[in-house]
Design an enzyme around this catalytic site. Structure first.
Site, PDB file in Angstrom:
ATOM      1  N   LEU A  34      27.317  20.404  71.375  1.00 40.55           N
ATOM      2  CA  LEU A  34      27.336  18.978  71.030  1.00 40.55           C
ATOM      3  C   LEU A  34      27.160  18.153  72.290  1.00 40.55           C
ATOM      4  CD1 LEU A  34      30.460  19.167  68.690  1.00 40.55           C
ATOM      5  CD2 LEU A  34      28.060  18.998  67.967  1.00 40.55           C
ATOM      6  N   ASP A  77      30.077  25.548  71.627  1.00 39.87           N
ATOM      7  CA  ASP A  77      31.005  24.799  72.486  1.00 39.87           C
ATOM      8  C   ASP A  77      32.273  25.594  72.819  1.00 39.87           C
ATOM      9  OD1 ASP A  77      30.084  21.857  72.840  1.00 39.87           O
ATOM     10  OD2 ASP A  77      29.656  22.258  70.735  1.00 39.87           O
ATOM     11  N   GLU A  82      39.992  23.704  75.773  1.00 38.27           N
ATOM     12  CA  GLU A  82      41.042  22.672  75.783  1.00 38.27           C
ATOM     13  C   GLU A  82      41.193  21.988  74.422  1.00 38.27           C
ATOM     14  OE1 GLU A  82      41.970  18.886  78.517  1.00 38.27           O
ATOM     15  OE2 GLU A  82      40.025  18.776  77.551  1.00 38.27           O
ATOM     16  N   ASP A  83      40.061  21.837  73.719  1.00 38.07           N
ATOM     17  CA  ASP A  83      40.103  21.048  72.488  1.00 38.07           C
ATOM     18  C   ASP A  83      40.862  21.725  71.356  1.00 38.07           C
ATOM     19  OD1 ASP A  83      38.757  18.768  73.392  1.00 38.07           O
ATOM     20  OD2 ASP A  83      36.843  19.825  73.283  1.00 38.07           O
ATOM     21  N   ARG A 102      33.182  23.079  65.358  1.00 35.73           N
ATOM     22  CA  ARG A 102      34.100  23.642  66.354  1.00 35.73           C
ATOM     23  C   ARG A 102      35.361  24.241  65.734  1.00 35.73           C
ATOM     24  NH1 ARG A 102      34.748  20.645  71.790  1.00 35.73           N
ATOM     25  NH2 ARG A 102      35.558  22.741  72.091  1.00 35.73           N
ATOM     26  N   ARG A 151      36.862  12.129  67.115  1.00 35.54           N
ATOM     27  CA  ARG A 151      37.364  13.494  66.926  1.00 35.54           C
ATOM     28  C   ARG A 151      38.852  13.547  66.513  1.00 35.54           C
ATOM     29  NH1 ARG A 151      34.012  16.990  70.036  1.00 35.54           N
ATOM     30  NH2 ARG A 151      31.905  16.182  69.793  1.00 35.54           N
ATOM     31  N   HIS A 180      36.183  11.395  74.420  1.00 32.57           N
ATOM     32  CA  HIS A 180      37.608  11.728  74.472  1.00 32.57           C
ATOM     33  C   HIS A 180      38.332  10.808  75.458  1.00 32.57           C
ATOM     34  CE1 HIS A 180      36.418  16.104  73.368  1.00 32.57           C
ATOM     35  NE2 HIS A 180      36.990  15.561  72.313  1.00 32.57           N
ATOM     36  N   VAL A 272      26.538  18.462  78.550  1.00 33.22           N
ATOM     37  CA  VAL A 272      26.960  18.571  77.142  1.00 33.22           C
ATOM     38  C   VAL A 272      28.394  18.040  76.987  1.00 33.22           C
ATOM     39  CG1 VAL A 272      25.370  20.388  76.423  1.00 33.22           C
ATOM     40  CG2 VAL A 272      27.487  21.023  77.565  1.00 33.22           C
ATOM     41  N   CYS A 278      38.339  20.492  80.180  1.00 29.20           N
ATOM     42  CA  CYS A 278      37.876  21.127  78.922  1.00 29.20           C
ATOM     43  C   CYS A 278      37.834  22.646  79.017  1.00 29.20           C
ATOM     44  CB  CYS A 278      36.457  20.706  78.576  1.00 29.20           C
ATOM     45  SG  CYS A 278      36.180  18.962  78.461  1.00 29.20           S
TER      46      CYS A 278
HETATM   47  N1  GLY Z   1      30.247  19.440  73.906  1.00 28.04           N
HETATM   48  C1  GLY Z   1      31.605  19.139  73.860  1.00 28.04           C
HETATM   49  C2  GLY Z   1      31.963  18.470  72.589  1.00 28.04           C
HETATM   50  O1  GLY Z   1      31.276  17.543  72.230  1.00 28.04           O
HETATM   51  O2  GLY Z   1      32.872  18.817  71.882  1.00 28.04           O
END
Ligand code: GLY
Length: 289
Positions: A34, A77, A82-83, A102, A151, A180, A272, A278
């Site tokens: 993404l 991704d 981290e996400d 994701r 998000r 973010h 990206v 991250c």
């Molecule tokens: N490419 C990182 C994200 O958009 O989640």
């Protein structure tokens, strides 16, 4: 900003890590990860992998036991671990990432946090409609700020507040163009927030200053991307001078030799929307059995 003085030991402990989780870079990162726009061009896969190796070695050199997982080409991704989890004080909140592509990334991470690292796992999947990316979670060691973004929604922020109920948690509304909260802000040291100069970054900072329970010093950097750095084990890992020369000068001016600093390249991940935080999940320690 005045000279940064040593924080108290309890606060410093919040920035200590014994373990980290990282994931290798998928070959699909180049075409399918993404990204908010194509202006930076496509990442060079070999260079991205080299940069990630350097990052992982850096964590190991800081005495962190790194759990490293294979990439999955179905998940472009997946190196941005981290996400998918927020870990503090022996609790691992497994998120529901805001972007549907994701969501599957959580599975590997949930397993290692629970079985290998003994964290108490709390799963956001239990709450209908809640979403959260770890990139929206700024932990200062004393409180949390959670970016409300494309998000992360309010249900996600409330779930985090419930999970880490010992800490104040404040939602921060991000401007539409922001990915973010930590795309332009992070902790450069205990009690020190690094923040970018853009309108979006400054607006979020204002809201943080209004809502904060504690006070912080701030470092304003010319580049938003440089304001994403990792402070761990008394070391500041920040952007490289090749990526952000003016911001690195600022780090040098402000911290000089008072703080162990390591420059880390991130050029391929930036293409990206990936930043330094991250690329790992840091875990303080295994809770006592
Ligand atoms: N490419 C990182 C994200 O958009 O989640």
């Amino acid at each position: 900003m005045s000279e940064v003085t040593a924080p108290d030991k309890d606060l410093e402990r919040k920035f200590q890590a014994k373990f980290a989780i990282v994931r290798r870079v998928s070959s699909t990162l180049v075409e399918q990860a993404l990204r908010s726009d194509e202006s930076g061009g496509k990442p060079d896969l070999a260079l991205a992998r080299e940069q990630h190796d350097k990052y992982i070695s850096c964590l190991r050199n800081l005495n962190i036991d790194v759990h490293e997982f294979d990439s999955d080409d179905r998940l472009p991704d997946c190196c941005f671990v981290e996400d998918v989890a927020v870990c503090h004080d022996g609790i691992a909140l497994i998120s529901r990432p805001g972007h549907p592509t994701r969501r599957e990334e959580v599975d590997v991470v949930r397993r290692v946090l629970s079985f290998d690292l003994g964290q108490k796992v709390v799963d956001m999947a239990e709450v209908e409609g809640a979403t959260l990316d770890g990139g929206d979670v700024l932990f200062t060691g004393k409180e949390f700020f959670v970016g409300l973004s494309k998000r992360t929604n309010m249900k996600g922020a409330l779930f985090l507040a419930d999970t880490f109920s010992n800490y104040p948690v404040s939602p921060i509304k991000l401007s539409d163009g922001s990915l973010h909260l930590k795309s332009f802000m992070s902790m450069a040291a205990p009690e020190v927030i690094a923040v970018g100069s853009s309108k979006e970054a400054q607006k979020a900072l204002k809201e943080i200053e209004c809502k904060a329970t504690f006070t912080y010093r701030k470092i304003t950097l010319p580049d938003d991307g440089a304001a994403n750095c990792v402070y761990v084990n008394k070391t500041l890992i920040h952007c490289s001078h090749e990526d952000f020369p003016e911001s690195v000068k600022k780090f040098e001016e402000l911290f000089g030799h008072t703080l162990n600093r390591i420059e880390m390249p991130n050029s391929e991940f930036k293409k990206v929307d990936g930043a330094l935080t991250c690329r790992s999940i840091l875990i303080q320690k295994k809770p006592k059995a």
